[in-house]
Design a protein around this motif. Structure first.
Motif, PDB file in Angstrom:
ATOM      1  N   VAL A  72       0.849  -1.186   0.000  1.00 19.73           N
ATOM      2  CA  VAL A  72       0.000   0.000   0.000  1.00 19.73           C
ATOM      3  C   VAL A  72       0.890   1.243   0.000  1.00 19.73           C
ATOM      4  CG1 VAL A  72      -1.869   1.247   1.150  1.00 19.73           C
ATOM      5  CG2 VAL A  72      -1.699  -1.238   1.408  1.00 19.73           C
ATOM      6  N   PHE A  73       0.655   2.141  -0.947  1.00 20.56           N
ATOM      7  CA  PHE A  73       1.357   3.425  -0.937  1.00 20.56           C
ATOM      8  C   PHE A  73       0.526   4.447  -0.170  1.00 20.56           C
ATOM      9  CE2 PHE A  73       3.658   1.548  -4.471  1.00 20.56           C
ATOM     10  CZ  PHE A  73       4.941   2.050  -4.286  1.00 20.56           C
ATOM     11  N   ARG A  74       1.242   5.420   0.430  1.00 19.58           N
ATOM     12  CA  ARG A  74       0.558   6.497   1.138  1.00 19.58           C
ATOM     13  C   ARG A  74       0.795   7.828   0.437  1.00 19.58           C
ATOM     14  NH1 ARG A  74       2.110   5.411   7.399  1.00 19.58           N
ATOM     15  NH2 ARG A  74       4.206   5.630   6.544  1.00 19.58           N
ATOM     16  N   GLU A  75       0.063   8.840   0.863  1.00 22.57           N
ATOM     17  CA  GLU A  75       0.111  10.144   0.205  1.00 22.57           C
ATOM     18  C   GLU A  75       1.502  10.781   0.246  1.00 22.57           C
ATOM     19  OE1 GLU A  75      -2.215   9.034   2.141  1.00 22.57           O
ATOM     20  OE2 GLU A  75      -4.106   9.259   1.028  1.00 22.57           O
ATOM     21  N   ASP A  76       2.329  10.428   1.235  1.00 23.41           N
ATOM     22  CA  ASP A  76       3.677  10.994   1.326  1.00 23.41           C
ATOM     23  C   ASP A  76       4.693  10.190   0.521  1.00 23.41           C
ATOM     24  OD1 ASP A  76       3.905   8.704   2.823  1.00 23.41           O
ATOM     25  OD2 ASP A  76       4.598   9.677   4.654  1.00 23.41           O
ATOM     26  N   ASP A  77       4.217   9.300  -0.348  1.00 22.39           N
ATOM     27  CA  ASP A  77       5.043   8.451  -1.215  1.00 22.39           C
ATOM     28  C   ASP A  77       5.738   7.318  -0.474  1.00 22.39           C
ATOM     29  OD1 ASP A  77       4.373   9.964  -3.451  1.00 22.39           O
ATOM     30  OD2 ASP A  77       6.095  11.296  -3.224  1.00 22.39           O
ATOM     31  N   SER A  78       5.436   7.126   0.801  1.00 23.44           N
ATOM     32  CA  SER A  78       5.992   5.992   1.518  1.00 23.44           C
ATOM     33  C   SER A  78       5.239   4.726   1.130  1.00 23.44           C
ATOM     34  CB  SER A  78       5.920   6.208   3.039  1.00 23.44           C
ATOM     35  OG  SER A  78       4.568   6.350   3.457  1.00 23.44           O
ATOM     36  N   LEU A  79       5.894   3.594   1.313  1.00 22.57           N
ATOM     37  CA  LEU A  79       5.341   2.296   0.933  1.00 22.57           C
ATOM     38  C   LEU A  79       5.249   1.393   2.158  1.00 22.57           C
ATOM     39  CD1 LEU A  79       4.601  -0.016  -1.074  1.00 22.57           C
ATOM     40  CD2 LEU A  79       7.072  -0.396  -1.355  1.00 22.57           C
ATOM     41  N   ILE A  80       4.089   0.798   2.341  1.00 26.75           N
ATOM     42  CA  ILE A  80       3.877  -0.197   3.395  1.00 26.75           C
ATOM     43  C   ILE A  80       3.742  -1.545   2.718  1.00 26.75           C
ATOM     44  CG2 ILE A  80       2.297  -0.990   5.198  1.00 26.75           C
ATOM     45  CD1 ILE A  80       1.513   1.926   5.638  1.00 26.75           C
ATOM     46  N   HIS A  81       4.522  -2.532   3.181  1.00 30.00           N
ATOM     47  CA  HIS A  81       4.438  -3.857   2.577  1.00 30.00           C
ATOM     48  C   HIS A  81       4.629  -4.948   3.625  1.00 30.00           C
ATOM     49  CE1 HIS A  81       8.772  -4.794   2.755  1.00 30.00           C
ATOM     50  NE2 HIS A  81       8.981  -3.529   2.425  1.00 30.00           N
ATOM     51  N   THR A  82       4.129  -6.124   3.308  1.00 26.45           N
ATOM     52  CA  THR A  82       4.250  -7.248   4.221  1.00 26.45           C
ATOM     53  C   THR A  82       5.644  -7.857   4.168  1.00 26.45           C
ATOM     54  OG1 THR A  82       3.297  -8.628   2.478  1.00 26.45           O
ATOM     55  CG2 THR A  82       1.813  -7.861   4.211  1.00 26.45           C
ATOM     56  N   ILE A  83       5.966  -8.630   5.208  1.00 28.31           N
ATOM     57  CA  ILE A  83       7.246  -9.327   5.323  1.00 28.31           C
ATOM     58  C   ILE A  83       6.964 -10.821   5.381  1.00 28.31           C
ATOM     59  CG2 ILE A  83       9.302  -9.693   6.755  1.00 28.31           C
ATOM     60  CD1 ILE A  83       8.824  -6.880   7.903  1.00 28.31           C
ATOM     61  N   GLY A  84       7.707 -11.615   4.603  1.00 27.76           N
ATOM     62  CA  GLY A  84       7.513 -13.054   4.652  1.00 27.76           C
ATOM     63  C   GLY A  84       8.311 -13.769   3.596  1.00 27.76           C
ATOM     64  N   ASP A  85       8.132 -15.084   3.547  1.00 24.81           N
ATOM     65  CA  ASP A  85       8.739 -15.899   2.501  1.00 24.81           C
ATOM     66  C   ASP A  85       7.731 -16.957   2.090  1.00 24.81           C
ATOM     67  OD1 ASP A  85       8.848 -17.979   4.430  1.00 24.81           O
ATOM     68  OD2 ASP A  85      10.870 -17.375   5.044  1.00 24.81           O
ATOM     69  N   GLU A  86       8.156 -17.940   1.316  1.00 18.03           N
ATOM     70  CA  GLU A  86       7.220 -18.937   0.808  1.00 18.03           C
ATOM     71  C   GLU A  86       6.616 -19.802   1.910  1.00 18.03           C
ATOM     72  OE1 GLU A  86       9.219 -21.165  -2.167  1.00 18.03           O
ATOM     73  OE2 GLU A  86       9.256 -19.531  -3.627  1.00 18.03           O
ATOM     74  N   LYS A  87       7.281 -19.885   3.063  1.00 15.28           N
ATOM     75  CA  LYS A  87       6.813 -20.756   4.145  1.00 15.28           C
ATOM     76  C   LYS A  87       5.995 -20.011   5.193  1.00 15.28           C
ATOM     77  CE  LYS A  87      10.614 -24.098   3.722  1.00 15.28           C
ATOM     78  NZ  LYS A  87      11.732 -24.771   4.426  1.00 15.28           N
ATOM     79  N   SER A  88       6.292 -18.759   5.431  1.00 17.34           N
ATOM     80  CA  SER A  88       5.596 -18.031   6.489  1.00 17.34           C
ATOM     81  C   SER A  88       5.593 -16.529   6.210  1.00 17.34           C
ATOM     82  CB  SER A  88       6.239 -18.302   7.854  1.00 17.34           C
ATOM     83  OG  SER A  88       7.554 -17.765   7.887  1.00 17.34           O
TER      84      SER A  88
END
Length: 419
Positions: A193-209
């Motif tokens: 998800v991008f925000r109005e200040d151009d920052s990016l929020i994203h999940t953390i993980g890999d194929e297992k968890s």
């Protein structure tokens, strides 16, 4: 289960902010004397061959997937406008400009021009319409998942690559827009998800968890992260915050801070959330049986992102991930398997209305199979009833079903535009 959840604004659909119009492009609308059959499968037609006409006002349209394709319906007239054959299981997402949808097809997203839009012009607006078109514009990637429009960008997440592709939705036209890429360290079923200040929020993980959330500034530097979120899933935008769900609560990203709200149960999974720009409260599902093949929950969560207070609401019937949403005024909406749409005040957590809509139904074990689906289109709340091949319009003001549309295919996913 819910691989893609694009939430729309209260003005244009469900929970995520999107625009309600874009500049006109050369295109055309079928005349009143032409039948819907005449407009099936325009996927090889040139966009410039479609003549555009000015409409007397907005032309809201609905789209639903079925086994074999996607169909477009005039939401006012209740008539089929177009149908496009497609193979395999397909999904629908907002493209971000209020005119187009994204069809998840195979290994990528394909642009479906719904053919109706309204744009401001001084102290008034102009509405246009043309024939819908399943275009040749595609965004290709391995295992396309969530598509989210927020902060003036549409972010596509490819689960099989851990890659985020984004574009400015105002640049959508008859040509593919310029896109930008963000590569994450590991592939996983995630969301961005991008925000109005151009920052990016994203999940953390890999194929297992999957276990957390990170915030990147506009230069791509990680400025915050929280890995206390087992099974991270879904997202929602509310007033001043973004949330993601966990198997024991949810995470709230606000500014450069990520905070955890714990579930009242050791295993209390909030996998799907629905927000509103007019409320700080996020609606979420709630499951407590970790070992269930398919749990049929009867409670939902309402979490105030301003205070961190989580409330459980018993909605008296089970529901599915496709039967939750937010009304134009921020109401929390839950369609139960008893066929009743319940309206909940997000602040008091009280059920304020119970509206009979469909016959009783049972959630199928296979998540891809059709089941009643809720879609908010401005002031209207649409509910599909696959068993009856119907789309019902619910008026929240009168608290009644004001009309129903019979369709010729069994509807699965449901989406649309305000026109």
């Amino acid at each position: 289960m819910n691989r893609i959840h694009v939430a729309l604004t209260a003005a244009c659909g469900l929970a995520i902010l999107t625009g309600c119009g874009t500049a006109a492009t050369p295109a055309a609308t079928p005349s009143a004397t032409e039948s819907a059959h005449d407009h099936e499968s325009h996927e090889h037609e040139s966009p410039s061959a479609r003549k555009t006409v000015e409409a007397a006002g907005p032309t809201p349209r609905l789209a639903f997937t079925y086994d074999g394709g996607v169909q477009v319906i005039d939401a006012k007239k209740g008539e089929k406008v177009a149908a496009f054959p497609l193979d395999g299981f397909t999904r629908l997402n907002q493209a971000g400009d209020g005119r187009r949808l994204l069809v998840t097809e195979g290994q990528g997203f394909r642009v479906l021009d719904m053919g109706a839009w309204t744009r401001p012009h001084g102290d008034h607006t102009h509405s246009n319409k043309t024939e819908p078109l399943l275009t040749d514009i595609t965004f290709d990637g391995k295992e396309p998942g969530h598509a989210v429009t927020h902060g003036g960008r549409t972010a596509l997440f490819y689960d099989g690559e851990g890659r985020i592709e984004w574009y400015d939705p105002t640049t959508l036209s008859d040509e593919k827009p310029h896109t930008h890429q963000v590569k994450l360290p590991q592939a996983h079923h995630g969301v961005a998800v991008f925000r109005e200040d151009d920052s990016l929020i994203h999940t953390i993980g890999d194929e297992k968890s999957r276990n957390g959330l990170a915030i990147q500034d506009k230069e791509g530097k990680t400025i915050a992260q929280n890995t206390d979120c087992p099974g991270v899933h879904g997202e929602a935008a509310v007033k001043d915050a973004i949330t993601v769900g966990c198997e024991d609560g949810l995470l709230i990203a606000k500014g450069n801070t990520i905070t955890k709200v714990k579930s009242p149960d050791a295993y209390g999974r909030i996998g799907n959330q629905f927000g509103s720009p007019s409320s700080t409260v996020v609606l979420g599902d709630y499951k407590v049986d970790k070992d269930a093949e398919l749990e049929r929950p009867t409670r939902v969560t309402l979490t105030d992102t301003a205070t961190g207070k989580l409330q459980l609401v018993d909605v008296k019937a089970s529901y599915s991930f496709r039967s939750l949403g937010r009304g134009a005024k921020g109401e929390a909406l839950v369609l139960g398997t008893d066929g009743t749409l319940r309206v909940i005040d997000p602040t008091s957590a009280k059920i304020t209305a119970e509206i009979p809509v469909t016959k009783a139904w049972t959630e199928p074990v296979v998540w891809q199979e059709p089941r009643p689906t809720l879609f908010v289109q401005g002031e209207q709340v649409w509910v599909s009833e696959p068993a009856a091949k119907k789309l019902h319009s619910v008026d929240l003001a009168s608290k009644k079903v004001d009309r129903s549309i019979t369709v010729d295919q069994t509807p699965n996913e449901l989406n649309g535009i305000a026109g």
